[in-house]
Design an enzyme around this catalytic site. Structure first.
Site, short mmCIF file in Angstrom:
data_model
loop_
_atom_site.label_atom_id
_atom_site.label_comp_id
_atom_site.label_asym_id
_atom_site.label_seq_id
_atom_site.Cartn_x
_atom_site.Cartn_y
_atom_site.Cartn_z
N PRO A 279 -1.27 3.07 -2.99
CG PRO A 279 0.18 4.21 -1.59
CD PRO A 279 -0.46 4.29 -2.94
CD GLU A 280 -6.32 0.09 -4.34
OE1 GLU A 280 -7.37 -0.49 -4.01
OE2 GLU A 280 -5.79 -0.07 -5.45
CG HIS B 241 21.33 -2.43 5.43
ND1 HIS B 241 20.72 -2.89 6.58
CD2 HIS B 241 22.10 -1.39 5.79
CE1 HIS B 241 21.11 -2.12 7.59
NE2 HIS B 241 21.94 -1.22 7.14
NE ARG C 116 2.47 10.37 -11.00
CZ ARG C 116 1.44 9.74 -11.54
NH1 ARG C 116 1.32 8.44 -11.41
NH2 ARG C 116 0.56 10.40 -12.22
#
Length: 289
Positions: free
Chosen positions: A2-3, A92, A124
């Site tokens: 995620p940036e 879903h 992680r």
DNA sequence: CACTTGACCTGTCCGC
DNA sequence: TGCGGACAGGTCAAGT
């Protein structure tokens, strides 16, 4: 992973989904994922209302009515997923996380008073959640040192250029990844913006002329904006606040495209190493001088 | 101070 | 099939 665009997409989703909700319970399975939770949970978290969701660089801040803030870093595999009360409903889609959380990667569970949940998942365990007084957030080390937001309207090409003066002896890729130079750039957008401005990632900062920096600035801003519009890029783990993947990666010019033709010149994209990271370049467009 | 490398973790993939 | 090792990539601590 995620940036800036991914964290911004999560922020927008949470802003829409959790504002005004009241925290009823909090549970966490891994102490490092929420280090100060035991001491502070009862006093400032239980019964608190969500007031605002902010972002600075790749850090999320969830402001509470108790004048405390949940500061969250997703690092590489962190996810923040909101699941409404319809959790146990049927039908879903298979790519949805609804009905599949919590799972073995769930580190923190926030339960709201209406029975909905916010899950912090992190395979992680590099990511973290911290609770602190809102007024102290700007004082944390990272906030003191982090560089300007590249998408701010008043952030100019000249300011961008000046930020690199301190890193003149390192490679441009290492400098781009340095959060104290400019905020929010990670491996994907470093590679994409360097390809866009035809700069080899190992080029020494002092060897790059100002026009190239202007091109890099322009490319970086365009790519970050494009990615936000596409809901971020999902390489492996990233999902937005609703548990859905982003689609920028399908539009990537070099990232994870090794072996495929360069979209500009047709030369085969190669994967190499720079600044200790996997790095993707077009060997014809991006020449080390 | 500038700069690089290793540690933090788990899951996946590749070669034997 | 199992197994070891490389790899993934954001940040900080420790090293040069």
């Amino acid at each position: 992973m995620p940036e800036l665009p991914e964290v911004e997409t999560v922020r927008r989703g949470l802003q829409r989904l959790i504002i005004g909700r009241t925290i009823r319970t909090v549970n966490h399975d891994w102490p490092k994922s929420f280090p100060n939770a035991d001491a502070d949970v009862r006093n400032f978290l239980i019964g608190a209302e969500i007031v605002e969701v902010r972002r600075r660089a790749k850090v999320l801040m969830i402001d509470l009515s108790t004048e405390h803030t949940l500061v969250i870093h997703l690092k590489m595999t962190g996810q923040l997923v909101y699941i409404g009360k319809e959790k146990f409903g049927a039908g879903h889609p298979s790519d949805s996380l609804v009905g599949r959380l919590p799972d073995k990667s769930t580190r923190v569970i926030f339960e709201f008073s209406d029975g909905s949940h916010l899950y912090f998942n992190d395979q992680r365990k590099f990511g973290w959640v911290r609770l602190m007084p809102t007024i102290e957030v700007p004082n944390i080390d990272f906030m003191q040192k982090v560089g300007p937001e590249p998408l701010e309207a008043d952030f100019t090409a000249s300011q961008f250029f000046d930020r690199f003066a301190r890193r003149k002896n390192s490679s441009i890729k290492a400098a781009l990844l340095d959060q104290t130079v400019v905020a929010g750039v990670g491996n994907i957008y470093a590679d994409e913006s360097l390809w866009g401005s035809k700069i080899h990632p190992l080029t020494k900062v002092s060897d790059i002329r100002k026009p190239s920096f202007v091109a890099l600035y322009t490319e970086l801003r365009a790519i970050l904006n494009e990615s936000i519009d596409l809901g971020g890029s999902t390489d492996r783990n990233y999902v937005n606040a609703e548990g859905k993947k982003g689609s920028y990666i399908e539009f990537a010019r070099v990232f994870r495209r090794e072996g495929q033709p360069c979209r500009r010149c047709g030369t085969e994209i190669i994967k190499t190493r720079a600044a200790g990271r996997g790095t993707h370049i077009c060997p014809r467009c991006q020449v080390l001088k």
